[in-house]
Design a protein around this motif. Structure first.
Motif, PDB file in Angstrom:
ATOM      1  N   ALA A 145       0.841  -1.205   0.000  1.00 60.46           N
ATOM      2  CA  ALA A 145       0.000   0.000   0.000  1.00 60.46           C
ATOM      3  C   ALA A 145       0.877   1.255   0.000  1.00 60.46           C
ATOM      4  O   ALA A 145       0.563   2.244  -0.673  1.00 60.46           O
ATOM      5  CB  ALA A 145      -0.909  -0.013   1.223  1.00 60.46           C
TER       6      ALA A 145
ATOM      7  N   SER B  33      11.473  -1.687   8.898  1.00 62.99           N
ATOM      8  CA  SER B  33      12.740  -2.126   8.299  1.00 62.99           C
ATOM      9  C   SER B  33      13.248  -1.038   7.366  1.00 62.99           C
ATOM     10  O   SER B  33      12.634  -0.753   6.326  1.00 62.99           O
ATOM     11  CB  SER B  33      12.603  -3.457   7.572  1.00 62.99           C
ATOM     12  OG  SER B  33      11.282  -3.763   7.293  1.00 62.99           O
TER      13      SER B  33
ATOM     14  N   ASN C 135       9.864   3.477   7.946  1.00 63.38           N
ATOM     15  CA  ASN C 135       9.416   2.083   8.034  1.00 63.38           C
ATOM     16  C   ASN C 135      10.197   1.324   9.092  1.00 63.38           C
ATOM     17  O   ASN C 135      11.335   1.666   9.393  1.00 63.38           O
ATOM     18  CB  ASN C 135       9.615   1.401   6.676  1.00 63.38           C
ATOM     19  CG  ASN C 135       8.857   0.089   6.591  1.00 63.38           C
ATOM     20  OD1 ASN C 135       7.680   0.034   6.967  1.00 63.38           O
ATOM     21  ND2 ASN C 135       9.512  -0.962   6.141  1.00 63.38           N
TER      22      ASN C 135
HETATM   23  P1  NDP Z   1       2.038  -5.044   3.706  1.00 64.42           P
HETATM   24  O1  NDP Z   1       2.039  -6.312   4.497  1.00 64.42           O
HETATM   25  O2  NDP Z   1       2.525  -5.054   2.306  1.00 64.42           O
HETATM   26  O3  NDP Z   1       2.917  -3.931   4.499  1.00 64.42           O
HETATM   27  C1  NDP Z   1       2.794  -3.793   5.900  1.00 64.42           C
HETATM   28  C2  NDP Z   1       3.580  -2.565   6.373  1.00 64.42           C
HETATM   29  O4  NDP Z   1       3.334  -2.404   7.778  1.00 64.42           O
HETATM   30  C3  NDP Z   1       5.097  -2.690   6.211  1.00 64.42           C
HETATM   31  O5  NDP Z   1       5.633  -1.409   5.991  1.00 64.42           O
HETATM   32  C4  NDP Z   1       5.510  -3.233   7.592  1.00 64.42           C
HETATM   33  O6  NDP Z   1       6.844  -2.928   7.942  1.00 64.42           O
HETATM   34  C5  NDP Z   1       4.587  -2.482   8.483  1.00 64.42           C
HETATM   35  N1  NDP Z   1       4.348  -3.187   9.744  1.00 64.42           N
HETATM   36  C6  NDP Z   1       3.660  -4.332   9.925  1.00 64.42           C
HETATM   37  N2  NDP Z   1       3.641  -4.666  11.229  1.00 64.42           N
HETATM   38  C7  NDP Z   1       4.366  -3.718  11.893  1.00 64.42           C
HETATM   39  C8  NDP Z   1       4.714  -3.506  13.256  1.00 64.42           C
HETATM   40  N3  NDP Z   1       4.321  -4.340  14.223  1.00 64.42           N
HETATM   41  N4  NDP Z   1       5.432  -2.412  13.581  1.00 64.42           N
HETATM   42  C9  NDP Z   1       5.836  -1.543  12.618  1.00 64.42           C
HETATM   43  N5  NDP Z   1       5.535  -1.692  11.283  1.00 64.42           N
HETATM   44  C10 NDP Z   1       4.815  -2.766  10.941  1.00 64.42           C
HETATM   45  O7  NDP Z   1       0.530  -4.508   3.815  1.00 64.42           O
HETATM   46  P2  NDP Z   1      -0.212  -3.524   2.794  1.00 64.42           P
HETATM   47  O8  NDP Z   1       0.768  -2.518   2.361  1.00 64.42           O
HETATM   48  O9  NDP Z   1      -0.950  -4.292   1.785  1.00 64.42           O
HETATM   49  O10 NDP Z   1      -1.338  -2.844   3.737  1.00 64.42           O
HETATM   50  C11 NDP Z   1      -0.996  -1.884   4.728  1.00 64.42           C
HETATM   51  C12 NDP Z   1      -2.262  -1.257   5.315  1.00 64.42           C
HETATM   52  O11 NDP Z   1      -2.932  -0.467   4.350  1.00 64.42           O
HETATM   53  C13 NDP Z   1      -3.271  -2.280   5.823  1.00 64.42           C
HETATM   54  O12 NDP Z   1      -3.697  -1.876   7.091  1.00 64.42           O
HETATM   55  C14 NDP Z   1      -4.402  -2.204   4.832  1.00 64.42           C
HETATM   56  O13 NDP Z   1      -5.644  -2.447   5.454  1.00 64.42           O
HETATM   57  C15 NDP Z   1      -4.322  -0.768   4.356  1.00 64.42           C
HETATM   58  N6  NDP Z   1      -4.856  -0.571   2.994  1.00 64.42           N
HETATM   59  C16 NDP Z   1      -5.911   0.281   2.814  1.00 64.42           C
HETATM   60  C17 NDP Z   1      -6.424   0.503   1.545  1.00 64.42           C
HETATM   61  C18 NDP Z   1      -7.590   1.439   1.363  1.00 64.42           C
HETATM   62  O14 NDP Z   1      -8.229   1.420   0.296  1.00 64.42           O
HETATM   63  N7  NDP Z   1      -7.906   2.276   2.320  1.00 64.42           N
HETATM   64  C19 NDP Z   1      -5.868  -0.164   0.359  1.00 64.42           C
HETATM   65  C20 NDP Z   1      -4.750  -1.027   0.658  1.00 64.42           C
HETATM   66  C21 NDP Z   1      -4.280  -1.218   1.933  1.00 64.42           C
HETATM   67  P3  NDP Z   1       8.065  -3.880   7.489  1.00 64.42           P
HETATM   68  O15 NDP Z   1       8.404  -3.504   6.081  1.00 64.42           O
HETATM   69  O16 NDP Z   1       9.147  -3.550   8.458  1.00 64.42           O
HETATM   70  O17 NDP Z   1       7.578  -5.298   7.613  1.00 64.42           O
END
Ligand code: NDP
Length: 289
Positions: free
Chosen positions: A145, A167, A165
């Protein structure tokens, strides 16, 4: 409804799982309102059936599809034409069947810009694009996203983008990717380093922090240091108020959840399938229900 006697049309959502999706609730009332004799279906697709499912979109009467987790990236090589923005982002969430050629688009990215504009940010250009000239943004996250959001922000003419981020390496990779195509300065930081410009005018949460737990991706004391005119956008829409939004509102910052992005990405997909303006208020009301 028009009661059209034309052939029944189909459009649907490809992913796995799909049962949780809001898309049918958003799209079916819009199709019905315009009298388009189409049904929006849920097409749960195991990985081994993806190719067959995608090529089946060429069937007569199929308008196309939405694509969701886990296939937004893997569908690209299965399509005939990929829109340049979707190719840059490396993710397709909308497929259109045009005379048996499958065209892939990303409506998440422009959907985010339309959502920000709806919340009073930026200006609408003559070509229908949203300009965020003069704004700086802090983007939290570097996953799928965030990637779309980063390209959307860079393409909108933003002055400066900070990608933060967990990472750092993923943030750096995303920043490097953006800078291959856009001139705006992009900085990457890890989330243990909150040295971010407090003059930033938009904070966007594109992490999944707040989705399943009450945590916030930004400590309250860091948020408190931003200017009073900062706008906080959380792409999460379920729950409708995350901890980040609660913190922002407590500090009297303007804030909104991801429902508006969901609405606008859906409206843009609808327009691509039907070549008609989406009935935005009908879609919004359906989503609110
Ligand atoms: P991804 O799994 O591709 O990415 C997740 C992100 O969150 C990464 O940057 C990850 O960091 C970070 N993250 C996850 N857990 C943690 C944690 N405990 N602490 C810190 N950072 C964390 O997910 P998406 O990109 O597909 O989705 C992200 C969000 O966007 C979701 O909540 C989704 O619901 C929302 N979304 C909303 C949309 C809308 O239309 N409104 C459309 C698409 C998504 P790292 O790289 O370090 O793992």
């Amino acid at each position: 409804q028009s009661g059209s006697k034309g052939p029944q049309l189909r459009v649907g959502l490809i992913g796995d799982p799909v049962a949780h999706s809001f898309s049918p609730r958003l799209q079916q009332p819009a199709l019905d309102a315009l009298g388009i004799p189409a049904t929006y279906e849920l097409w749960r697709t195991p990985a081994e059936q993806l190719l067959v499912r995608i090529r089946a979109l060429c069937q007569q009467g199929c308008l196309g599809a939405n694509v969701t987790i886990p296939y937004k990236e893997s569908v690209l090589p299965l399509l005939d034409v990929v829109d340049p923005l979707a190719a840059q982002i490396g993710a397709v969430n909308t497929i259109v069947n045009r005379d048996d050629y499958l065209h892939g688009y990303n409506t998440d990215a422009p959907g985010l810009l339309r959502a920000l504009h709806e919340h009073g940010l930026g200006s609408l250009q003559a070509d229908g694009m949203i300009s965020l000239k003069g704004y700086t943004a802090v983007l939290l996250g570097a996953g799928g996203a965030a990637r779309g959001a980063a390209f959307a922000l860079a393409s909108s003419g933003i002055e400066c983008l900070v990608i933060l981020n967990r990472s750092l390496e993923r943030a750096q990779l995303l920043a490097a990717l953006i800078q291959k195509s856009y001139e705006c300065p992009v900085f990457s930081l890890s989330d243990s380093n909150f040295l971010i410009p407090h003059s930033s005018s938009i904070i966007i949460n594109a992490t999944s922090v707040g989705l399943h737990e009450e945590a916030s991706p930004l400590p309250a004391d860091v948020l408190a240091r931003f200017n009073a005119d900062t706008f906080v956008y959380d792409m999460i829409y379920n729950p409708i108020q995350t901890n980040l939004l609660l913190q922002a509102r407590t500090m009297e910052l303007r804030a909104a959840n991801g429902l508006s992005m969901l609405l606008h990405q859906g409206a843009l997909a609808f327009e691509l399938w039907t070549n008609q303006p989406a009935p935005l208020e009908i879609m919004r009301a359906a989503l609110m229900r």
